[in-house]
Enzyme design. Structure first.
Site, PDB file in Angstrom:
ATOM      1  N   ARG A  76       0.812  -1.214   0.000  1.00 28.79           N
ATOM      2  CA  ARG A  76       0.000   0.000   0.000  1.00 28.79           C
ATOM      3  C   ARG A  76       0.851   1.272   0.000  1.00 28.79           C
ATOM      4  NH1 ARG A  76      -2.488   1.158   4.410  1.00 28.79           N
ATOM      5  NH2 ARG A  76      -2.596  -0.960   5.230  1.00 28.79           N
ATOM      6  N   TYR A  91     -16.757  17.702 -14.394  1.00 37.95           N
ATOM      7  CA  TYR A  91     -17.151  16.297 -14.498  1.00 37.95           C
ATOM      8  C   TYR A  91     -18.183  15.993 -13.398  1.00 37.95           C
ATOM      9  CZ  TYR A  91     -16.944  11.284 -13.863  1.00 37.95           C
ATOM     10  OH  TYR A  91     -17.294   9.967 -13.696  1.00 37.95           O
ATOM     11  N   ASP A 140      -7.983  19.945 -12.918  1.00 38.36           N
ATOM     12  CA  ASP A 140      -8.230  18.647 -13.544  1.00 38.36           C
ATOM     13  C   ASP A 140      -7.815  18.790 -15.004  1.00 38.36           C
ATOM     14  OD1 ASP A 140      -9.311  16.442 -14.874  1.00 38.36           O
ATOM     15  OD2 ASP A 140     -10.938  16.215 -13.420  1.00 38.36           O
TER      16      ASP A 140
END
Ligand SMILES: Cc1ncc(COP(=O)(O)O)c(C=O)c1O
Length: 356
Positions: free
Chosen positions: A47, A98, A169
Site C-alpha cells: 500500500r 465532471y 483537472d
C-alpha cells in the site's frame, strides 16, 4: 551513462521511467506483483509503494513538471485532493465540471464536511470574486462536457491571494496541451483512465504537485485510504503513455477537420470546440430524441461513455440523470479517436443526414 537531459514531451513519454541502460536490464519496467517487500527498504508494504507505479509516476511527473502519485481511479485522486481542506471550508468548483467531481462535492457538503460554491469557470471575474475566503479552487478546463475554458493563471493568482490551493483537472488537455503547474496551479489531477492510458482498458488516477509538503500529505492519505492502483494497471497505463503525443496529435487533427465540416450541418444547432484537443460537443437541433437516434446509427463511432481512447466514442450526456440541468438535452459529447478521419466523417455524416 551520463545523466539524461529531458528534451521534449515526446522524448520524455518514450524514454522516461525505464530501467537503467545496463546489460541484461529489461527495456521496460516490469510488472511487480507484491503485497509486501523484504523489510528494511523504502517500500516495505504494497500500500506504500510499487516499482510499477513509480515508473508511470516518473513519466507523468516529468511531463507535468512535478512529482506524481498514481491512484486507483480518477475519482480516488479527486476525493483525496478534496480531503485536503479543513472542516467546513469553502471549495470553488465549475458548475459544468465532471459530474463525478460535482457529486463528490455535493455529497461532502450534504454531510457538513465542506461548503461548495459552483461557478462558470470561463467567467474569470466571477471566479476571482468567488476565490475570496475559499480554501480550494478547483479548475477543470476544458470542462466536461460543456468545453468551457478557464484562465488558469489569472484564477491561480487571485486564489493564492486568498490563501487557497489551486487544483486543475487536466484530463481533457493532457500535459501536452496545457501545463497547469507552470501557470500557477498547486496540484494537477488526472483521470488517467482517459488520454494518458488511452486504450479504454484501464481505470487509473493521478495527482501531480511540485510542493513537497503537499506530496507527502497526499501520499500518506493515499496509503491510509488504500486508494492505490494495481501494478498491472499502471504498467498498461505506462504502455499507453508512450504514445500519448502521437495519439493526442492525431485525435486533435481529426477533431479540427470534423469541427470544420460539422459547422454547416442542418441537424445541429451548435458545435462546441475549445480550439484544441480531441473532445467536441455537438447539440442536435431536434433535441433529445435526435441525439439518442444519432448515437445508435453509426458503425465506426461507438455509443459509450468515457473518452480519450484510440477509438471514437460518443454519448448524449443528459442520458445521465446526474448531469447538470444546464447542459442541453441534445448535447452529444464526442471523443474523437485516431481512426482515418474520412471514415469517421462518412460514418457520422451518414447518420446525421438521416435526421434532417
Ligand atoms: C474530467 C474528469 N475528471 C475525473 C474523472 C474521474 O475519473 P475516473 O473515471 O478514472 O475515476 C473523469 C471521468 O470521466 C473525468 O472525465
Amino acid at each position: 551513462m551520463s545523466e539524461r537531459a529531458p528534451i521534449t514531451p515526446a522524448t520524455i513519454a518514450v524514454t522516461g521511467g525505464r530501467p537503467p541502460h545496463e546489460p541484461d536490464q529489461p527495456l521496460n519496467a516490469p510488472i511487480t506483483m507484491a503485497s509486501t517487500y523484504v523489510a528494511g527498504g523504502d517500500l516495505e508494504y504494497g500500500r506504500y509503494g510499487n516499482p510499477s507505479w513509480t515508473a508511470f509516476e516518473d513519466v507523468l511527473g516529468e511531463l507535468e513538471g512535478g512529482r506524481c502519485l498514481t491512484f486507483a481511479s480518477g475519482m480516488a485522486a479527486v476525493m483525496t485532493v478534496l480531503d485536503l481542506v479543513a472542516q467546513g471550508a469553502k471549495v470553488v468548483l465549475p458548475r459544468h465540471a465532471y459530474q463525478g467531481s460535482i457529486m463528490a462535492l455535493a455529497d461532502l457538503e450534504a454531510r457538513g464536511r465542506l461548503h461548495a460554491h459552483l461557478v462558470d469557470i470561463s467567467d474569470t471575474a466571477a471566479v476571482i470574486a468567488a476565490c475570496d475566503d475559499a480554501a480550494l479552487v478547483w479548475i477543470e478546463t476544458p470542462t466536461n462536457p460543456a468545453l468551457e475554458v478557464a484562465d488558469i493563471a489569472a484564477i491561480a493568482e487571485a486564489a493564492h491571494e486568498s490563501g487557497a490551493y489551486v487544483v486543475v483537472d487536466n484530463t481533457f488537455a493532457t500535459p501536452l496541451l496545457q501545463q497547469p503547474l507552470a501557470l500557477g496551479a498547486d496540484i494537477v489531477v488526472h483521470s488517467a483512465t482517459k488520454y494518458l492510458a488511452g486504450h479504454s482498458d484501464v481505470l487509473l488516477g493521478a495527482v501531480v504537485t511540485a510542493d513537497d509538503e503537499l506530496y507527502d500529505v497526499l501520499k500518506g492519505r493515499r496509503s491510509l485510504a488504500g486508494a492505490v492502483p494495481g501494478a498491472f494497471e499502471t504498467w498498461l497505463a505506462l504502455r499507453g503513455l508512450r504514445t500519448l503525443h502521437l495519439r493526442v496529435e492525431r485525435a486533435q487533427a481529426n477533431a479540427r477537420i470534423l469541427v470544420e465540416r460539422l459547422q454547416e450541418h442542418p441537424a445541429l444547432s451548435e458545435v462546441r470546440y475549445p480550439g484544441f484537443g480531441g473532445i467536441v460537443a455537438i447539440v442536435l437541433a431536434e433535441g433529445e430524441l435526435a441525439a439518442d437516434l444519432l448515437v445508435r446509427k453509426t458503425h465506426v463511432w461507438v455509443h459509450a461513455t468515457s473518452l480519450g481512447g484510440v477509438e471514437s466514442t460518443f454519448e448524449r450526456r443528459r442520458r445521465w440523470k446526474t448531469e447538470a440541468a444546464t447542459i442541453p438535452v441534445g448535447l452529444v459529447r464526442m471523443s474523437v479517436g485516431i481512426e482515418d478521419v474520412e471514415d469517421l466523417w462518412t460514418d457520422l455524416v451518414t447518420a446525421l443526414d438521416t435526421l434532417t
